[in-house]
Design an enzyme around this catalytic site. Structure first.
Site, PDB file in Angstrom:
ATOM      1  N   ASP A 141       0.909  -1.136  -0.062  1.00 33.70           N
ATOM      2  CA  ASP A 141       0.061   0.052   0.027  1.00 33.70           C
ATOM      3  C   ASP A 141       0.641   1.416  -0.062  1.00 33.70           C
ATOM      4  O   ASP A 141       0.436   2.344  -0.614  1.00 33.70           O
ATOM      5  CB  ASP A 141      -0.905  -0.212   1.091  1.00 33.70           C
ATOM      6  N   ASN A 183       1.823  -2.823   4.192  1.00 27.75           N
ATOM      7  CA  ASN A 183       0.863  -3.675   3.373  1.00 27.75           C
ATOM      8  C   ASN A 183      -0.174  -4.270   4.557  1.00 27.75           C
ATOM      9  O   ASN A 183       0.016  -4.106   5.695  1.00 27.75           O
ATOM     10  CB  ASN A 183       1.398  -4.717   2.722  1.00 27.75           C
TER      11      ASN A 183
END
Length: 353
Positions: free
Chosen positions: A248, A258
């Protein structure tokens, strides 16, 4: 409008453009990834605010929110199509861009680039006198090109990751790496690598079980789902060759943000000498972890499963949506420019490959 050179050929159903997020006739249709493949349903948004709410509500995940935001900008252009004042048009689209980009705090910086690109396209169009339906077409074309170019880039990333997988190898995934999963598998097929996958289920939305596993199965690969407390044992007993996840956020100093659980899987992989390759690109807006907001979501989602409460009344939940994996547990960052060691990932932005 003729849309050529589609990059979604030979990919799974849920990765086809129209099944991610798609603008048409004053609506944005988004595949509801919260329930797919249990049911195949679409959320239909009639305003850009509804698109933002769908993004916030996790209707779509991985690369899906970015595509939804881009298509949401086309919908915003439709909402303002009867306006002819260039300043009012741009102001409305700027407000829409803010709403869409801030639907989720963790990815707001990455979102800004996409929606602001749509605003720029609109500014250039209205400067040429393009308004009304023609402006909607301009923003939709921008959204389509964004998605298509992303798939083209993901194909390169998928190829680079596939090269790291041994022939007849076994890989473990975390959560849902989106289109990269599909392109990696498509590239493995081209390389005649008949790989096996173990997918952690990824509660509370079960993206690994429902999405990653569905893509792999849809594309004809051997795939097995494990629960979120099984990765370390499975790595050892099933001779996993490689662990991979999306991201992310990747900070400029090589930290990977993440889906929560990635850190413990990376540590287990490190313990067993299994390489961990993360896909994504570093974000100049985040030089280090001090600027990253780890989103905490509704704790009620932890004490239920697919809408069914699983705990006694009075039991509390805790739901940090992401965690951070330090650079020492990351073997490489797989990008469209090649694979970088985490400590060198800043070179991606500098153009030094």
């Amino acid at each position: 409008m003729i849309l050529e050179d589609r990059q979604d050929k030979d990919l799974a159903f849920m990765l086809k453009f129209e099944n991610v997020a798609w603008y048409e006739d004053g609506k944005v249709r988004i595949l509801d990834r919260r329930i797919y493949p249990i049911r195949t349903e679409f959320v239909v948004c009639k305003s850009h605010k509804e698109v933002a709410q769908a993004i916030k509500d996790m209707v779509t995940q991985s690369e899906g929110p970015y595509t939804a935001a881009a298509m949401g900008m086309a919908l915003a252009a439709y909402e303002i199509k009867n306006e002819t004042d260039p300043e009012k048009i741009v102001a409305y689209l700027e407000d829409a861009a803010y709403t869409l980009s801030h639907a989720r705090p963790t990815t707001a910086e990455q979102m800004k680039g996409i929606v602001n690109g749509a605003v720029k396209a609109a500014q250039e169009a209205v400067a040429k006198g393009i308004v009304k339906d023609e402006l909607v077409d301009v923003i939709f074309k921008y959204a389509y090109d964004y998605e298509n170019n992303n798939y083209r880039r993901y194909t390169v990333i998928g190829h680079n990751l596939a090269e790291m997988i041994p022939d007849n190898g076994t890989i473990m995934t975390q959560c849902f790496a989106g289109t990269v999963v599909g392109t990696m598998l498509r590239e493995c097929r081209k390389m005649n690598k008949n790989i096996k996958l173990f997918c952690a289920e990824t509660r509370p939305y079960y993206q690994g079980a429902r999405l990653t596993a569905s893509v792999a199965c849809d594309m004809g690969f051997d795939v097995t789902v494990i629960s979120d407390n099984m990765p370390a044992y499975t790595m050892k007993t099933k001779n996993v060759d490689l662990f991979t996840s999306a991201s992310d956020v990747i900070t400029m100093d090589g930290h990977v943000v993440n889906k929560v659980g990635t850190f413990q899987m990376a540590m287990a992989a490190h313990y067993y000498g299994i390489p961990y390759y993360c896909t994504g690109t570093p974000d100049p807006a985040h030089p280090d972890m001090s600027s990253v907001v780890i989103e905490e979501r509704d704790p009620a989602q932890v004490i239920e499963s697919l809408g069914q409460k699983t705990t006694m009344d009075g039991v509390k939940g805790y739901y940090p949506a992401f965690d951070c994996t330090p650079p020492e547990f990351v073997t490489g960052i797989v990008t469209d420019k090649g694979i970088y060691k985490p400590e060198d990932v800043h070179k991606y932005i500098e153009g030094d490959n």
